[in-house]
Design a protein around this motif. Structure first.
Motif, PDB file in Angstrom:
ATOM      1  N   PRO A 155       0.654  -1.852   0.380  1.00  4.71           N
ATOM      2  CA  PRO A 155       0.010  -0.486  -0.179  1.00  4.71           C
ATOM      3  C   PRO A 155       0.855   1.191   0.466  1.00  4.71           C
ATOM      4  CG  PRO A 155      -1.046  -1.485   1.457  1.00  4.71           C
ATOM      5  CD  PRO A 155       0.495  -1.993   1.004  1.00  4.71           C
ATOM      6  N   LEU A 156       1.524   0.935   0.723  1.00  7.78           N
ATOM      7  CA  LEU A 156       2.854   2.970   0.547  1.00  7.78           C
ATOM      8  C   LEU A 156       3.302   2.510  -0.760  1.00  7.78           C
ATOM      9  CD1 LEU A 156       5.153   1.697   3.571  1.00  7.78           C
ATOM     10  CD2 LEU A 156       3.025   3.244   3.641  1.00  7.78           C
ATOM     11  N   ALA A 157       3.200   1.964  -1.861  1.00  6.87           N
ATOM     12  CA  ALA A 157       3.900   2.434  -2.590  1.00  6.87           C
ATOM     13  C   ALA A 157       3.026   3.497  -3.820  1.00  6.87           C
ATOM     14  CB  ALA A 157       3.836   1.082  -4.000  1.00  6.87           C
ATOM     15  N   ALA A 158       1.698   3.711  -3.165  1.00 10.95           N
ATOM     16  CA  ALA A 158       1.160   4.789  -3.661  1.00 10.95           C
ATOM     17  C   ALA A 158       1.870   5.871  -3.334  1.00 10.95           C
ATOM     18  CB  ALA A 158      -0.710   4.669  -3.752  1.00 10.95           C
ATOM     19  N   LYS A 159       3.014   6.714  -2.802  1.00 13.52           N
ATOM     20  CA  LYS A 159       2.857   7.448  -2.022  1.00 13.52           C
ATOM     21  C   LYS A 159       3.731   8.361  -2.860  1.00 13.52           C
ATOM     22  CE  LYS A 159       2.129   8.660   2.537  1.00 13.52           C
ATOM     23  NZ  LYS A 159       2.991   8.777   3.777  1.00 13.52           N
ATOM     24  N   ALA A 160       4.031   9.914  -2.194  1.00 13.58           N
ATOM     25  CA  ALA A 160       4.449  10.710  -3.463  1.00 13.58           C
ATOM     26  C   ALA A 160       6.307  10.190  -2.170  1.00 13.58           C
ATOM     27  CB  ALA A 160       4.571  11.488  -3.402  1.00 13.58           C
ATOM     28  N   TYR A 161       6.403  10.139  -0.526  1.00 15.28           N
ATOM     29  CA  TYR A 161       7.043   9.907  -0.449  1.00 15.28           C
ATOM     30  C   TYR A 161       7.692   9.072   1.418  1.00 15.28           C
ATOM     31  CZ  TYR A 161       5.505  13.966   2.584  1.00 15.28           C
ATOM     32  OH  TYR A 161       4.946  15.004   3.162  1.00 15.28           O
ATOM     33  N   ILE A 162       7.856   9.044   1.789  1.00 13.44           N
ATOM     34  CA  ILE A 162       7.538   7.789   3.037  1.00 13.44           C
ATOM     35  C   ILE A 162       8.502   8.723   4.427  1.00 13.44           C
ATOM     36  CG2 ILE A 162       8.856   5.751   4.382  1.00 13.44           C
ATOM     37  CD1 ILE A 162       6.922   5.312   1.625  1.00 13.44           C
ATOM     38  N   ALA A 163       7.461   8.375   5.441  1.00 18.61           N
ATOM     39  CA  ALA A 163       7.833   9.073   6.513  1.00 18.61           C
ATOM     40  C   ALA A 163       8.190   7.817   7.730  1.00 18.61           C
ATOM     41  CB  ALA A 163       6.435  10.244   6.854  1.00 18.61           C
ATOM     42  N   ALA A 164       8.263   9.052   8.982  1.00 11.90           N
ATOM     43  CA  ALA A 164       8.656   7.377  10.208  1.00 11.90           C
ATOM     44  C   ALA A 164       7.465   6.588  10.297  1.00 11.90           C
ATOM     45  CB  ALA A 164       9.128   8.129  11.186  1.00 11.90           C
ATOM     46  N   GLU A 165       6.184   7.341  10.240  1.00 11.43           N
ATOM     47  CA  GLU A 165       5.251   6.583  10.939  1.00 11.43           C
ATOM     48  C   GLU A 165       4.693   5.343  10.136  1.00 11.43           C
ATOM     49  OE1 GLU A 165       2.898   7.159  13.333  1.00 11.43           O
ATOM     50  OE2 GLU A 165       4.127   8.546  14.351  1.00 11.43           O
ATOM     51  N   ASP A 166       5.347   5.487   8.825  1.00 14.53           N
ATOM     52  CA  ASP A 166       4.329   4.649   7.720  1.00 14.53           C
ATOM     53  C   ASP A 166       5.260   2.836   7.606  1.00 14.53           C
ATOM     54  OD1 ASP A 166       2.978   6.336   5.857  1.00 14.53           O
ATOM     55  OD2 ASP A 166       4.974   7.368   5.174  1.00 14.53           O
ATOM     56  N   PHE A 167       6.229   3.575   8.860  1.00 16.27           N
ATOM     57  CA  PHE A 167       7.043   1.676   8.979  1.00 16.27           C
ATOM     58  C   PHE A 167       6.208   1.157  10.100  1.00 16.27           C
ATOM     59  CE2 PHE A 167      10.433   4.522   6.393  1.00 16.27           C
ATOM     60  CZ  PHE A 167      11.513   3.185   6.321  1.00 16.27           C
ATOM     61  N   ARG A 168       5.711   1.381  11.174  1.00 14.99           N
ATOM     62  CA  ARG A 168       4.831   1.335  11.842  1.00 14.99           C
ATOM     63  C   ARG A 168       4.151  -0.044  11.735  1.00 14.99           C
ATOM     64  NH1 ARG A 168       4.889   4.155  16.228  1.00 14.99           N
ATOM     65  NH2 ARG A 168       5.095   6.371  16.065  1.00 14.99           N
ATOM     66  N   MET A 183      14.773  -9.487  -2.927  1.00 11.55           N
ATOM     67  CA  MET A 183      14.020 -10.977  -3.148  1.00 11.55           C
ATOM     68  C   MET A 183      12.861 -11.452  -2.320  1.00 11.55           C
ATOM     69  SD  MET A 183      14.624 -15.216  -3.376  1.00 11.55           S
ATOM     70  CE  MET A 183      14.822 -14.920  -1.263  1.00 11.55           C
ATOM     71  N   LEU A 184      13.146 -10.964  -1.144  1.00  7.98           N
ATOM     72  CA  LEU A 184      11.516 -10.994   0.183  1.00  7.98           C
ATOM     73  C   LEU A 184      11.017  -9.697  -0.313  1.00  7.98           C
ATOM     74  CD1 LEU A 184      13.734 -11.838   3.107  1.00  7.98           C
ATOM     75  CD2 LEU A 184      11.691 -12.999   2.091  1.00  7.98           C
ATOM     76  N   VAL A 185      11.802  -8.170  -0.347  1.00  2.66           N
ATOM     77  CA  VAL A 185      11.190  -6.852  -0.418  1.00  2.66           C
ATOM     78  C   VAL A 185       9.854  -7.431  -2.306  1.00  2.66           C
ATOM     79  CG1 VAL A 185      11.062  -4.716  -1.977  1.00  2.66           C
ATOM     80  CG2 VAL A 185      12.100  -5.394   0.168  1.00  2.66           C
ATOM     81  N   GLY A 186      10.600  -7.598  -3.486  1.00  2.00           N
ATOM     82  CA  GLY A 186       9.739  -8.121  -4.356  1.00  2.00           C
ATOM     83  C   GLY A 186       8.753  -9.333  -4.504  1.00  2.00           C
ATOM     84  N   SER A 187       8.676 -10.173  -3.437  1.00  2.15           N
ATOM     85  CA  SER A 187       7.665 -11.062  -3.059  1.00  2.15           C
ATOM     86  C   SER A 187       6.607 -10.311  -2.114  1.00  2.15           C
ATOM     87  CB  SER A 187       8.339 -12.050  -2.589  1.00  2.15           C
ATOM     88  OG  SER A 187       8.902 -12.444  -1.163  1.00  2.15           O
ATOM     89  N   ASN A 188       6.998  -9.016  -1.686  1.00  5.73           N
ATOM     90  CA  ASN A 188       5.953  -8.230  -0.386  1.00  5.73           C
ATOM     91  C   ASN A 188       6.375  -8.623   0.600  1.00  5.73           C
ATOM     92  OD1 ASN A 188       4.281  -6.808   0.054  1.00  5.73           O
ATOM     93  ND2 ASN A 188       2.416  -6.905  -0.834  1.00  5.73           N
ATOM     94  N   ARG A 189       6.987  -8.999   1.266  1.00  8.16           N
ATOM     95  CA  ARG A 189       7.143  -9.876   2.597  1.00  8.16           C
ATOM     96  C   ARG A 189       8.190  -8.890   2.978  1.00  8.16           C
ATOM     97  NH1 ARG A 189       9.353 -16.143   1.281  1.00  8.16           N
ATOM     98  NH2 ARG A 189       9.495 -15.700   3.894  1.00  8.16           N
ATOM     99  N   ALA A 210       8.685  -3.156 -12.702  1.00  9.89           N
ATOM    100  CA  ALA A 210       7.529  -3.064 -12.745  1.00  9.89           C
ATOM    101  C   ALA A 210       7.588  -3.772 -11.426  1.00  9.89           C
ATOM    102  CB  ALA A 210       6.722  -3.489 -13.229  1.00  9.89           C
ATOM    103  N   ASP A 211       8.429  -3.898 -10.466  1.00 10.09           N
ATOM    104  CA  ASP A 211       7.712  -5.496  -9.128  1.00 10.09           C
ATOM    105  C   ASP A 211       8.044  -4.640  -8.371  1.00 10.09           C
ATOM    106  OD1 ASP A 211       6.797  -7.703 -10.931  1.00 10.09           O
ATOM    107  OD2 ASP A 211       8.661  -8.724 -10.969  1.00 10.09           O
ATOM    108  N   TYR A 212       8.910  -3.894  -8.458  1.00  7.46           N
ATOM    109  CA  TYR A 212       9.231  -2.588  -7.080  1.00  7.46           C
ATOM    110  C   TYR A 212       8.877  -1.364  -7.522  1.00  7.46           C
ATOM    111  CZ  TYR A 212      12.333  -6.655  -6.059  1.00  7.46           C
ATOM    112  OH  TYR A 212      13.525  -8.350  -5.933  1.00  7.46           O
ATOM    113  N   VAL A 213       9.218  -0.780  -6.436  1.00  4.96           N
ATOM    114  CA  VAL A 213       9.002   0.987  -6.741  1.00  4.96           C
ATOM    115  C   VAL A 213       9.820   1.301  -5.048  1.00  4.96           C
ATOM    116  CG1 VAL A 213       7.311   0.698  -4.190  1.00  4.96           C
ATOM    117  CG2 VAL A 213       7.401   3.154  -5.577  1.00  4.96           C
TER     118      VAL A 213
END
Length: 303
Positions: A176-189, A231-237, A254-257
């Protein structure tokens, strides 16, 4: 009995020349001085080293024993002298490297391949086991260069700037974070954060984002290898924060952002920590030059 290297050279020269006159020429000294040196050496030994009645001069049993010592010792000394001359000229030396930057292997091997071709006589090694003790090991002369992003003032050590980089967030395109323009600290919770197995004070995601905001990820999962993290990121883990040069291969996949950390990109700088006495060595200067230029080529591959 006090034996000097000149005595061993004298024994060898007289044996090779077969007489004092020619040996004196080989040693660049007068025949009288050479004869005096031999007499003093025989006085120390308490016996003759040469059979003077023969022509050419031959060694006595004691002289043969000293010649064996000369044949064993002098080549080692001459080899050492050659090595010292090469060291003074900067053609050879030692470059043992320790890394405080786990992701730097990604560009370091390409740099070392170019360096090896230019400096084949330099002893190169990567001391991976000293990663947690790199700068103290530099002071102890166990390594000669440390790749670090933390230029701590150390007497006798120079931190040579290499290049700037941007820590980047990378996630699966399904996250779901792939749609954001940038990442903030709260996004990691709510995220599984994949990191290298090093202390938090050596991870950009903690030092630059999470620790200042007092935010914890849902799970922190240590992973040894960059390829496995991706590899783990690409499989959404899980998600990760990696230097921009690491992400060149996934930036167009296209599998990554990949996203910046915050509205303004975070910029960090890598350094080569080198003892002051070694900074000006020609091979060290060339390694630093390569470590500035080659990683930038990897960064440009993302653009």
């Amino acid at each position: 009995m006090y034996i000097e290297l000149r005595h061993l050279r004298t024994i060898r020269a007289i044996h090779q020349a077969g007489g004092l006159a020619r040996a004196a020429e080989m040693l660049n000294m007068t025949q009288s001085a050479l004869s005096h040196q031999v007499k003093g050496l025989e006085d120390q030994a308490g016996m003759e080293l040469f059979v003077r009645r023969s022509k050419p001069m031959t060694l006595s049993a004691a002289g043969v024993r000293m010649l064996r010592a000369a044949d064993r010792i002098l080549p080692e000394i001459e080899l050492m002298e050659d090595e010292f001359r090469a060291l003074r000229s900067g053609k050879t030396g030692r470059l043992h490297i320790a890394l405080e930057c786990h992701a730097c292997f990604d560009w370091l091997f390409e740099v070392l391949e170019l360096f090896r071709r230019a400096w084949p006589e330099v002893d190169v090694d990567i001391r991976a086991g000293l990663a947690f003790d790199a700068l103290p090991a530099l002071n102890r002369e166990e390594v000669d260069l440390v790749i670090s992003s933390d230029p701590t003032p150390i007497p006798g050590v120079t931190f040579v700037p290499l290049f700037d980089y941007h820590p980047m967030f990378v996630a699966s395109a399904l996250n779901p974070l792939a749609a954001k323009a940038y990442i903030a600290a709260e996004d990691f919770r709510d995220q599984v954060l994949l990191t290298y197995p090093v202390s938090r004070d050596r991870l950009d995601v903690f030092t630059e984002v999470l620790t200042p905001a007092k935010v914890e990820p849902r799970v922190q999962r240590p992973v040894e290898m960059t390829a496995v993290i991706l590899m783990l990121v690409g499989s959404n883990r899980g998600v990760a924060v990696l230097p921009d040069w690491v992400l060149r291969d996934v930036s167009s996949n296209a599998d990554y952002v990949t996203l910046p950390l915050g509205p303004m990109p975070i910029t960090k700088r890598l350094y080569a920590a080198v003892r002051d006495v070694d900074v000006a060595r020609p091979y060290m200067a060339h390694f630093v030059k390569l470590s500035r230029s080659e990683p930038v080529k990897l960064q440009r591959a993302m653009r």
